[in-house]
Write a protein that holds these residues in place. Structure first.
Motif, PDB file in Angstrom:
ATOM      1  N   SER A  82       0.833  -1.192   0.000  1.00 64.16           N
ATOM      2  CA  SER A  82       0.000   0.000   0.000  1.00 64.16           C
ATOM      3  C   SER A  82       0.868   1.243   0.000  1.00 64.16           C
ATOM      4  O   SER A  82       1.802   1.362   0.786  1.00 64.16           O
ATOM      5  CB  SER A  82      -0.898   0.017   1.234  1.00 64.16           C
ATOM      6  OG  SER A  82      -1.544   1.270   1.329  1.00 64.16           O
ATOM      7  N   LEU A  83       0.521   2.180  -0.866  1.00 61.37           N
ATOM      8  CA  LEU A  83       1.225   3.455  -0.932  1.00 61.37           C
ATOM      9  C   LEU A  83       0.422   4.557  -0.238  1.00 61.37           C
ATOM     10  O   LEU A  83       0.701   5.737  -0.436  1.00 61.37           O
ATOM     11  CB  LEU A  83       1.517   3.812  -2.395  1.00 61.37           C
ATOM     12  CG  LEU A  83       2.380   2.776  -3.117  1.00 61.37           C
ATOM     13  CD1 LEU A  83       2.528   3.131  -4.584  1.00 61.37           C
ATOM     14  CD2 LEU A  83       3.731   2.630  -2.463  1.00 61.37           C
ATOM     15  N   ASP A  84      -0.530   4.157   0.592  1.00 57.41           N
ATOM     16  CA  ASP A  84      -1.288   5.135   1.369  1.00 57.41           C
ATOM     17  C   ASP A  84      -0.340   5.949   2.233  1.00 57.41           C
ATOM     18  O   ASP A  84       0.604   5.406   2.814  1.00 57.41           O
ATOM     19  CB  ASP A  84      -2.288   4.421   2.289  1.00 57.41           C
ATOM     20  CG  ASP A  84      -3.553   4.032   1.567  1.00 57.41           C
ATOM     21  OD1 ASP A  84      -4.392   4.919   1.356  1.00 57.41           O
ATOM     22  OD2 ASP A  84      -3.691   2.845   1.226  1.00 57.41           O
ATOM     23  N   GLN A  85      -0.596   7.240   2.317  1.00 58.72           N
ATOM     24  CA  GLN A  85       0.210   8.087   3.192  1.00 58.72           C
ATOM     25  C   GLN A  85      -0.472   8.307   4.537  1.00 58.72           C
ATOM     26  O   GLN A  85       0.180   8.644   5.514  1.00 58.72           O
ATOM     27  CB  GLN A  85       0.515   9.415   2.504  1.00 58.72           C
ATOM     28  CG  GLN A  85       1.408   9.194   1.305  1.00 58.72           C
ATOM     29  CD  GLN A  85       1.860  10.483   0.668  1.00 58.72           C
ATOM     30  OE1 GLN A  85       1.592  11.570   1.152  1.00 58.72           O
ATOM     31  NE2 GLN A  85       2.571  10.358  -0.432  1.00 58.72           N
ATOM     32  N   ASP A  86      -1.765   8.102   4.591  1.00 60.58           N
ATOM     33  CA  ASP A  86      -2.513   8.226   5.833  1.00 60.58           C
ATOM     34  C   ASP A  86      -2.617   6.830   6.462  1.00 60.58           C
ATOM     35  O   ASP A  86      -3.356   5.975   5.964  1.00 60.58           O
ATOM     36  CB  ASP A  86      -3.900   8.804   5.538  1.00 60.58           C
ATOM     37  CG  ASP A  86      -4.757   8.992   6.771  1.00 60.58           C
ATOM     38  OD1 ASP A  86      -4.643   8.203   7.736  1.00 60.58           O
ATOM     39  OD2 ASP A  86      -5.566   9.927   6.771  1.00 60.58           O
ATOM     40  N   GLN A  87      -1.877   6.610   7.541  1.00 70.01           N
ATOM     41  CA  GLN A  87      -1.860   5.287   8.164  1.00 70.01           C
ATOM     42  C   GLN A  87      -3.243   4.867   8.657  1.00 70.01           C
ATOM     43  O   GLN A  87      -3.596   3.687   8.583  1.00 70.01           O
ATOM     44  CB  GLN A  87      -0.863   5.252   9.320  1.00 70.01           C
ATOM     45  CG  GLN A  87       0.564   5.227   8.869  1.00 70.01           C
ATOM     46  CD  GLN A  87       1.526   4.994  10.033  1.00 70.01           C
ATOM     47  OE1 GLN A  87       1.133   4.828  11.177  1.00 70.01           O
ATOM     48  NE2 GLN A  87       2.804   4.972   9.714  1.00 70.01           N
ATOM     49  N   GLY A  88      -4.029   5.824   9.139  1.00 67.22           N
ATOM     50  CA  GLY A  88      -5.372   5.495   9.601  1.00 67.22           C
ATOM     51  C   GLY A  88      -6.235   4.952   8.484  1.00 67.22           C
ATOM     52  O   GLY A  88      -6.939   3.950   8.663  1.00 67.22           O
ATOM     53  N   GLU A  89      -6.180   5.589   7.323  1.00 68.41           N
ATOM     54  CA  GLU A  89      -6.933   5.102   6.162  1.00 68.41           C
ATOM     55  C   GLU A  89      -6.443   3.715   5.750  1.00 68.41           C
ATOM     56  O   GLU A  89      -7.239   2.841   5.419  1.00 68.41           O
ATOM     57  CB  GLU A  89      -6.805   6.069   4.985  1.00 68.41           C
ATOM     58  CG  GLU A  89      -7.633   7.316   5.125  1.00 68.41           C
ATOM     59  CD  GLU A  89      -9.115   7.024   5.185  1.00 68.41           C
ATOM     60  OE1 GLU A  89      -9.625   6.217   4.381  1.00 68.41           O
ATOM     61  OE2 GLU A  89      -9.772   7.601   6.072  1.00 68.41           O
ATOM     62  N   TYR A  90      -5.135   3.531   5.749  1.00 71.65           N
ATOM     63  CA  TYR A  90      -4.552   2.226   5.398  1.00 71.65           C
ATOM     64  C   TYR A  90      -5.081   1.140   6.337  1.00 71.65           C
ATOM     65  O   TYR A  90      -5.563   0.099   5.880  1.00 71.65           O
ATOM     66  CB  TYR A  90      -3.022   2.298   5.465  1.00 71.65           C
ATOM     67  CG  TYR A  90      -2.363   0.950   5.538  1.00 71.65           C
ATOM     68  CD1 TYR A  90      -2.294   0.118   4.426  1.00 71.65           C
ATOM     69  CD2 TYR A  90      -1.826   0.475   6.733  1.00 71.65           C
ATOM     70  CE1 TYR A  90      -1.704  -1.131   4.494  1.00 71.65           C
ATOM     71  CE2 TYR A  90      -1.230  -0.767   6.808  1.00 71.65           C
ATOM     72  CZ  TYR A  90      -1.168  -1.570   5.689  1.00 71.65           C
ATOM     73  OH  TYR A  90      -0.584  -2.814   5.763  1.00 71.65           O
ATOM     74  N   PHE A  91      -5.003   1.354   7.641  1.00 76.55           N
ATOM     75  CA  PHE A  91      -5.430   0.336   8.601  1.00 76.55           C
ATOM     76  C   PHE A  91      -6.923   0.050   8.474  1.00 76.55           C
ATOM     77  O   PHE A  91      -7.340  -1.109   8.541  1.00 76.55           O
ATOM     78  CB  PHE A  91      -5.070   0.741  10.034  1.00 76.55           C
ATOM     79  CG  PHE A  91      -3.598   0.607  10.320  1.00 76.55           C
ATOM     80  CD1 PHE A  91      -2.957  -0.617  10.252  1.00 76.55           C
ATOM     81  CD2 PHE A  91      -2.843   1.729  10.628  1.00 76.55           C
ATOM     82  CE1 PHE A  91      -1.596  -0.734  10.496  1.00 76.55           C
ATOM     83  CE2 PHE A  91      -1.483   1.623  10.881  1.00 76.55           C
ATOM     84  CZ  PHE A  91      -0.862   0.386  10.815  1.00 76.55           C
TER      85      PHE A  91
END
Length: 157
Positions: A82-91
């Motif tokens: 995942s290249l998400d920068q927002d860890q909350g969104e990723y989790f």
């Protein structure tokens, strides 16, 4: 007391298996991805770069999950990055998506290491660890299956 302790021990022993099956497998560096590819030598490796906010990524993830079910783990390894920068969104995304392969949150160096300029991006490595496919953009389940089947046929598996 013994039964409770045994139940706790069994729960702890199964935790890594659940995690490996598709929950968040922790952050990963570019070198960590390369190490995972090398560790899977003898198997075809599919690396999927995605983000939770990417519509084409969301469209192809179910096909990758289906492909993971189709191919035996001793022949094909799937790895989600995942290249998400927002860890909350990723989790949140990983928790709600029924991934059946390990998914990692990429460290900043991953994009440069693998030349990721757009997502989704799929890299497929043959059983010798050589990159066989570098596909930028949406990849259909049929395209994925053709690519993996071709590499498995080349190795006689």
């Amino acid at each position: 007391m013994r039964i409770r302790t045994l139940a706790l021990l069994l729960a702890l022993l199964t935790l890594p298996a659940v995690r490996a099956a598709g929950q968040d497998a922790g952050p990963i560096t570019g070198q960590g991805v390369l190490d995972a590819i090398v560790a899977a030598q003898g198997k075809v490796v599919v690396v999927d770069f995605f983000a939770s906010w990417c519509r084409p990524c969301l469209m192809e993830i179910p096909d990758f999950i289906a492909a993971r079910k189709h191919y035996p783990a001793d022949k094909v390894v799937f790895l989600g990055i995942s290249l998400d920068q927002d860890q909350g969104e990723y989790f949140r995304f990983v928790k709600q998506t029924p991934f059946n392969f390990p998914v990692h949150l990429a460290d900043p160096d991953v994009m440069a290491t693998f030349g990721v300029k757009m997502i989704p991006k799929t890299l497929i490595y043959d059983a010798t660890g050589q990159q066989a496919l570098n596909h930028a953009g949406f990849m259909s389940g049929d395209e994925l299956k053709r690519a993996v089947d071709s590499l498995l046929a080349d190795t006689g598996k």
